[in-house]
Scaffold this motif. Structure first.
Motif, mmCIF file in Angstrom:
data_model
loop_
_atom_site.group_PDB
_atom_site.id
_atom_site.type_symbol
_atom_site.label_atom_id
_atom_site.label_comp_id
_atom_site.label_asym_id
_atom_site.label_seq_id
_atom_site.Cartn_x
_atom_site.Cartn_y
_atom_site.Cartn_z
ATOM 1 N N ALA A 142 0.837 -1.202 0.000
ATOM 2 C CA ALA A 142 0.000 0.000 0.000
ATOM 3 C C ALA A 142 0.870 1.249 0.000
ATOM 4 C CB ALA A 142 -0.923 -0.004 1.223
ATOM 5 N N ALA A 143 1.927 1.210 0.800
ATOM 6 C CA ALA A 143 2.859 2.339 0.850
ATOM 7 C C ALA A 143 3.524 2.552 -0.501
ATOM 8 C CB ALA A 143 3.912 2.099 1.924
ATOM 9 N N ALA A 144 3.953 1.458 -1.140
ATOM 10 C CA ALA A 144 4.612 1.563 -2.444
ATOM 11 C C ALA A 144 3.687 2.212 -3.468
ATOM 12 C CB ALA A 144 5.040 0.177 -2.920
ATOM 13 N N GLU A 145 2.422 1.811 -3.478
ATOM 14 C CA GLU A 145 1.456 2.402 -4.404
ATOM 15 C C GLU A 145 1.341 3.906 -4.180
ATOM 16 O OE1 GLU A 145 -2.163 0.353 -3.682
ATOM 17 O OE2 GLU A 145 -1.441 -1.584 -4.436
ATOM 18 N N LEU A 146 1.217 4.298 -2.928
ATOM 19 C CA LEU A 146 1.060 5.717 -2.603
ATOM 20 C C LEU A 146 2.328 6.517 -2.899
ATOM 21 C CD1 LEU A 146 -0.967 5.260 0.685
ATOM 22 C CD2 LEU A 146 -1.766 6.500 -1.345
ATOM 23 N N PHE A 147 3.474 5.942 -2.606
ATOM 24 C CA PHE A 147 4.723 6.648 -2.887
ATOM 25 C C PHE A 147 4.880 6.877 -4.388
ATOM 26 C CE2 PHE A 147 6.844 4.566 1.079
ATOM 27 C CZ PHE A 147 6.078 5.371 1.906
ATOM 28 N N LEU A 148 4.471 5.890 -5.195
ATOM 29 C CA LEU A 148 4.548 6.036 -6.647
ATOM 30 C C LEU A 148 3.545 7.063 -7.165
ATOM 31 C CD1 LEU A 148 5.012 2.300 -7.701
ATOM 32 C CD2 LEU A 148 6.664 4.143 -8.059
ATOM 33 N N GLU A 149 2.381 7.108 -6.533
ATOM 34 C CA GLU A 149 1.320 8.019 -6.972
ATOM 35 C C GLU A 149 1.595 9.469 -6.590
ATOM 36 O OE1 GLU A 149 -2.283 6.511 -5.274
ATOM 37 O OE2 GLU A 149 -2.127 4.596 -6.330
ATOM 38 N N GLN A 150 2.062 9.690 -5.345
ATOM 39 C CA GLN A 150 2.138 11.067 -4.857
ATOM 40 C C GLN A 150 3.466 11.427 -4.191
ATOM 41 O OE1 GLN A 150 -1.379 10.736 -2.396
ATOM 42 N NE2 GLN A 150 -0.184 10.350 -0.543
ATOM 43 N N GLY A 151 4.415 10.489 -4.192
ATOM 44 C CA GLY A 151 5.713 10.770 -3.595
ATOM 45 C C GLY A 151 5.767 10.389 -2.129
ATOM 46 N N TYR A 152 6.973 10.123 -1.670
ATOM 47 C CA TYR A 152 7.171 9.698 -0.288
ATOM 48 C C TYR A 152 6.762 10.790 0.704
ATOM 49 C CZ TYR A 152 9.581 8.167 3.943
ATOM 50 O OH TYR A 152 9.875 7.807 5.232
ATOM 51 N N GLY A 153 7.231 11.997 0.468
ATOM 52 C CA GLY A 153 7.009 13.087 1.418
ATOM 53 C C GLY A 153 5.553 13.466 1.599
ATOM 54 N N ARG A 154 4.741 13.287 0.572
ATOM 55 C CA ARG A 154 3.324 13.679 0.649
ATOM 56 C C ARG A 154 2.423 12.547 1.129
ATOM 57 N NH1 ARG A 154 5.477 16.073 -3.704
ATOM 58 N NH2 ARG A 154 4.841 14.441 -5.148
ATOM 59 N N THR A 155 3.027 11.404 1.438
ATOM 60 C CA THR A 155 2.253 10.254 1.917
ATOM 61 C C THR A 155 2.355 10.156 3.432
ATOM 62 O OG1 THR A 155 2.639 9.033 -0.139
ATOM 63 C CG2 THR A 155 1.993 7.752 1.786
ATOM 64 N N THR A 156 1.233 9.998 4.091
ATOM 65 C CA THR A 156 1.223 9.886 5.549
ATOM 66 C C THR A 156 0.970 8.438 5.970
ATOM 67 O OG1 THR A 156 -1.162 10.226 5.776
ATOM 68 C CG2 THR A 156 0.236 12.211 5.690
ATOM 69 N N VAL A 157 1.296 8.150 7.220
ATOM 70 C CA VAL A 157 1.017 6.831 7.774
ATOM 71 C C VAL A 157 -0.474 6.541 7.740
ATOM 72 C CG1 VAL A 157 1.019 5.486 9.921
ATOM 73 C CG2 VAL A 157 3.081 6.719 9.217
ATOM 74 N N ASP A 158 -1.293 7.552 8.028
ATOM 75 C CA ASP A 158 -2.744 7.358 7.995
ATOM 76 C C ASP A 158 -3.218 6.948 6.605
ATOM 77 O OD1 ASP A 158 -3.156 7.929 10.672
ATOM 78 O OD2 ASP A 158 -3.444 10.069 10.330
ATOM 79 N N GLN A 159 -2.659 7.567 5.574
ATOM 80 C CA GLN A 159 -3.037 7.208 4.209
ATOM 81 C C GLN A 159 -2.636 5.771 3.879
ATOM 82 O OE1 GLN A 159 -0.936 10.348 2.170
ATOM 83 N NE2 GLN A 159 -2.792 11.568 1.880
#
Length: 199
Positions: free
Chosen positions: A22-39
């Motif tokens: 899930a983290a990998a998907e979000l990091f690819l979509e919006q970048g590491y810095g803009r991804t939160t643990v809650d997301q």
């Protein structure tokens, strides 16, 4: 901690693996810095508390497979009957590399630029290298009677882990044509171990 087996015999993916994906998907979509643990927790379908049951920080999801692989290094060192401390370290690093699945390339390295990980990647790598360096230096010191901070334990640990890390980087960069990780690590460690062991 893995979930029970499915009826068909395939193990269910662990919550840690689901969170990492899930983290990998979000990091690819919006970048590491803009991804939160809650997301990440929402995407994985778990609570924030569940996330912290498996990881202490957001950056830890970057290293799920690698952390699992290197966790066995102290055990390999402790079990070694090799008389030479240098050769014992070599054997332990080779065993660790052998246990790492060929298809499990840490996406934190392979996709670092796309995910815009940047300094966080460097910091999380440094923390892991420091922990392994301390473990290897302590092992060598235990064999030689030196203090772990003495020159020889520090040299053996730095040289051997440095060679293994270089091999790992080349293995990742080789892409789909890469061979097994242990081949790269073995090729890197052989001359280093021979030189150190000739002391």
């Amino acid at each position: 901690m893995d979930e029970p087996m499915r009826r068909g015999g395939r193990p269910r993916r662990s919550s840690a693996e689901v969170l990492a994906d899930a983290a990998a998907e979000l990091f690819l979509e919006q970048g590491y810095g803009r991804t939160t643990v809650d997301q990440i927790a929402v995407r994985a379908g778990v609570s924030r508390a569940t996330f912290f049951n498996y990881f202490t920080a957001k950056s830890d999801v970057l290293w799920l497979e690698l952390d699992a692989a290197v966790a066995s290094l102290p055990e390999h060192l402790a079990a070694s009957t090799e008389e030479s401390a240098v050769r014992a370290v070599e054997e332990a690093l080779l065993a660790t590399a052998r246990a790492h699945a060929a298809d499990r390339v840490p996406w934190a390295i392979a996709q670092a630029e796309v995910m815009d990980i940047g300094p966080e990647l460097v910091a999380s790598v440094a923390a892991r290298v420091t922990a392994q360096h301390a473990a290897v230096a302590a092992f060598v010191a235990g064999r030689t009677g030196d203090h772990p901070s003495a020159l020889w334990p520090q040299t053996v640990s730095g040289a051997m882990l440095g060679a293994a890390a270089a091999a790992f980087g080349v293995w990742v960069a080789d892409g789909v044509g890469r061979r097994s990780l242990v081949e790269y690590v073995g090729a890197a460690l052989t001359p280093v171990a021979a030189g150190l062991d000739a002391r």
